[in-house]
Scaffold this motif. Structure first.
Motif, PDB file in Angstrom:
ATOM      1  N   LEU A 107       0.826  -1.199   0.000  1.00  0.00           N
ATOM      2  CA  LEU A 107       0.000   0.000   0.000  1.00  0.00           C
ATOM      3  C   LEU A 107       0.863   1.252   0.000  1.00  0.00           C
ATOM      4  O   LEU A 107       0.627   2.199  -0.746  1.00  0.00           O
ATOM      5  CB  LEU A 107      -0.899  -0.010   1.234  1.00  0.00           C
ATOM      6  N   GLN A 109       3.931   1.616  -1.041  1.00  0.00           N
ATOM      7  CA  GLN A 109       4.634   1.807  -2.315  1.00  0.00           C
ATOM      8  C   GLN A 109       3.694   2.371  -3.379  1.00  0.00           C
ATOM      9  O   GLN A 109       4.081   3.212  -4.182  1.00  0.00           O
ATOM     10  CB  GLN A 109       5.239   0.487  -2.793  1.00  0.00           C
ATOM     11  N   THR A 110       2.446   1.878  -3.378  1.00  0.00           N
ATOM     12  CA  THR A 110       1.468   2.407  -4.319  1.00  0.00           C
ATOM     13  C   THR A 110       1.282   3.902  -4.092  1.00  0.00           C
ATOM     14  O   THR A 110       1.244   4.691  -5.029  1.00  0.00           O
ATOM     15  CB  THR A 110       0.121   1.688  -4.132  1.00  0.00           C
ATOM     16  N   LEU A 111       1.194   4.284  -2.816  1.00  0.00           N
ATOM     17  CA  LEU A 111       0.967   5.690  -2.502  1.00  0.00           C
ATOM     18  C   LEU A 111       2.146   6.559  -2.861  1.00  0.00           C
ATOM     19  O   LEU A 111       1.971   7.717  -3.227  1.00  0.00           O
ATOM     20  CB  LEU A 111       0.646   5.832  -1.025  1.00  0.00           C
TER      21      LEU A 111
ATOM     22  N   ALA B 174      -2.877   5.635  -9.502  1.00  0.00           N
ATOM     23  CA  ALA B 174      -2.937   4.616  -8.450  1.00  0.00           C
ATOM     24  C   ALA B 174      -2.764   3.228  -9.053  1.00  0.00           C
ATOM     25  O   ALA B 174      -2.016   2.390  -8.521  1.00  0.00           O
ATOM     26  CB  ALA B 174      -4.264   4.710  -7.708  1.00  0.00           C
ATOM     27  N   GLY B 177       0.799   2.839 -10.012  1.00  0.00           N
ATOM     28  CA  GLY B 177       1.631   2.681  -8.815  1.00  0.00           C
ATOM     29  C   GLY B 177       1.531   1.286  -8.239  1.00  0.00           C
ATOM     30  O   GLY B 177       2.522   0.703  -7.784  1.00  0.00           O
ATOM     31  N   MET B 178       0.329   0.728  -8.278  1.00  0.00           N
ATOM     32  CA  MET B 178       0.142  -0.613  -7.737  1.00  0.00           C
ATOM     33  C   MET B 178       0.889  -1.637  -8.586  1.00  0.00           C
ATOM     34  O   MET B 178       1.562  -2.528  -8.073  1.00  0.00           O
ATOM     35  CB  MET B 178      -1.349  -0.941  -7.692  1.00  0.00           C
ATOM     36  N   ALA B 181       4.481  -1.402  -7.780  1.00  0.00           N
ATOM     37  CA  ALA B 181       4.811  -1.997  -6.490  1.00  0.00           C
ATOM     38  C   ALA B 181       4.840  -3.523  -6.596  1.00  0.00           C
ATOM     39  O   ALA B 181       5.716  -4.186  -6.040  1.00  0.00           O
ATOM     40  CB  ALA B 181       3.801  -1.547  -5.437  1.00  0.00           C
TER      41      ALA B 181
END
Lengths: 185, 196
Positions: A107, A109-111, B174, B177-178, B181
């Motif tokens: 979470l 890292q996503t942010l 988002a 980004g996911m 990650a």
């Protein structure tokens, strides 16, 4: 129906504002000024000013203000409920998961990737407020009689006090207001 | 915890968030620090390390950080009733204050003195936001993460010149980004052993 519209608009604001405080500002502008035209750009700028001066999150302040202006107290309640509902669900769920497995790295890292976009959105909302302050008719046009030199001077002074002299933001804003009032008398 | 013991906790939660929400100027990050002072240092209800993680949850979730902070603390201390108590405490003060402001707003606006005051304060708000953007944007540039810097400029141009809705930009970033990650996780060949 206005209550449902208010609820749904602020539900989106609550759901998509990541990063707190100023992150909600561009979303509020999109919903309240552009899409539904509940507030004019100038009233929106006033609302942001009032939000800075009073305690409480910008989104909740905006929900109450816009709700009251468009549909009285029930409107304020509907908008505020919409604004905090996503938080309640999301945060409770995350806290529950966290208490179970204690791992938040994916979470976070996503942010981290989301943060630059949030900065860009805040910059955009800030620029629209400045344009409505600097140009008398509220649109970007470089005609001499349309530009308020006075406001640009207040802005430059405020930036100096904030960055160099490290003044308290509320004090800086009040000072800008007082300067303008004195000049208008 | 038994129901009979929960009531003072709920009351104290409600009163603490009510108090913090009434007197905290300066946004979410300030209130999170004050929540920590109250519940970790003063009441010793939550230990410090756990509070740091709870704050991380509050900051990573959508919505106002002050409200999110109240929710995590409320949930941690008393489950769903705790969430209700702390959230009501957090939103009652801004609702009351802004309702009053809203009722007076029309009268305010027609008063030339207050109108010019508000107008001048716009320049101040613009300066405050510009200063925030300067700090946040500077942090992004300092990471020297080229993808992040690209995201920042691209999303600004898309929304300023392209008129793209803020929500789409947030959603796309988002999702990206996911993906990033997850890829990052797969690329780590030797994942650290999990401890229970």
């Amino acid at each position: 129906m206005i209550y449902i519209q208010l609820f749904l608009s602020f539900l989106q604001i609550g759901l998509f504002s990541f990063g707190g405080g100023y992150a909600a500002m561009p979303l509020i502008q999109e919903q309240v000024v552009i899409r539904h035209q509940w507030l004019s750009m100038s009233a929106f700028a006033d609302l942001m000013t009032i939000s800075e001066m009073t305690p409480g999150p910008i989104a909740v302040n905006a929900a109450t203000f816009v709700g009251t202006q468009t549909a009285g107290f029930p409107g304020a309640a509907a908008a505020t409920l919409g604004c905090i509902l996503p938080s309640c669900l999301f945060v409770t769920l995350l806290a529950f998961v966290y208490i179970r497995c204690r791992n938040l790295s994916l979470l976070q890292q996503t942010l981290a990737s989301l943060r630059p976009a949030v900065v860009a959105m805040i910059a955009k909302a800030g620029l629209t407020i400045l344009i409505s302050a600097f140009f008398l008719d509220g649109t970007f046009s470089l005609l001499r009689e349309n530009i308020s030199i006075r406001m640009i001077v207040w802005f430059a002074g405020a930036v100096f006090l904030l960055r160099r002299a490290k003044w308290n933001p509320i004090l800086v804003m009040v000072l800008c207001g007082v300067c303008e009032t004195v000049f208008c008398l | 915890m038994k129901t009979s013991e929960k009531i003072p906790v709920l009351l104290r939660l409600f009163l603490s968030t009510l108090y913090l929400s009434t007197f905290t100027f300066g946004g979410g990050y300030v209130i999170v620090t004050l929540l920590k002072n109250t519940f970790v240092d003063k009441y010793h209800w939550i230990d410090e390390e756990e509070m740091l993680d709870l704050v991380a949850i509050a900051q990573s979730s959508p919505g106002a950080i002050a409200v999110n902070g109240a929710i995590v603390v409320g949930f941690k201390l008393a489950g769903f009733p705790g969430v209700l108590a702390s959230v009501s405490g957090a939103i009652i003060p801004p609702m009351v204050i802004l309702s009053l402001v809203s009722l007076c707003y029309t009268a305010f606006c027609t008063n030339p003195l207050i109108a010019s005051m508000l107008n001048g304060m716009k320049a101040g708000v613009g300066a405050v936001i510009a200063s925030v953007v300067w700090d946040m944007g500077g942090n992004v540039l300092q990471t020297k993460d080229l993808t992040g810097i690209l995201i920042m400029f691209l999303s600004f141009f898309l929304s300023w010149f392209g008129g793209v809705n803020v929500i789409y930009i947030i959603l796309c970033t988002a999702a990206f980004g996911m993906l990033r990650a997850v890829c990052h996780k797969f690329r780590q060949k030797n994942p650290p052993p999990r401890s229970r």
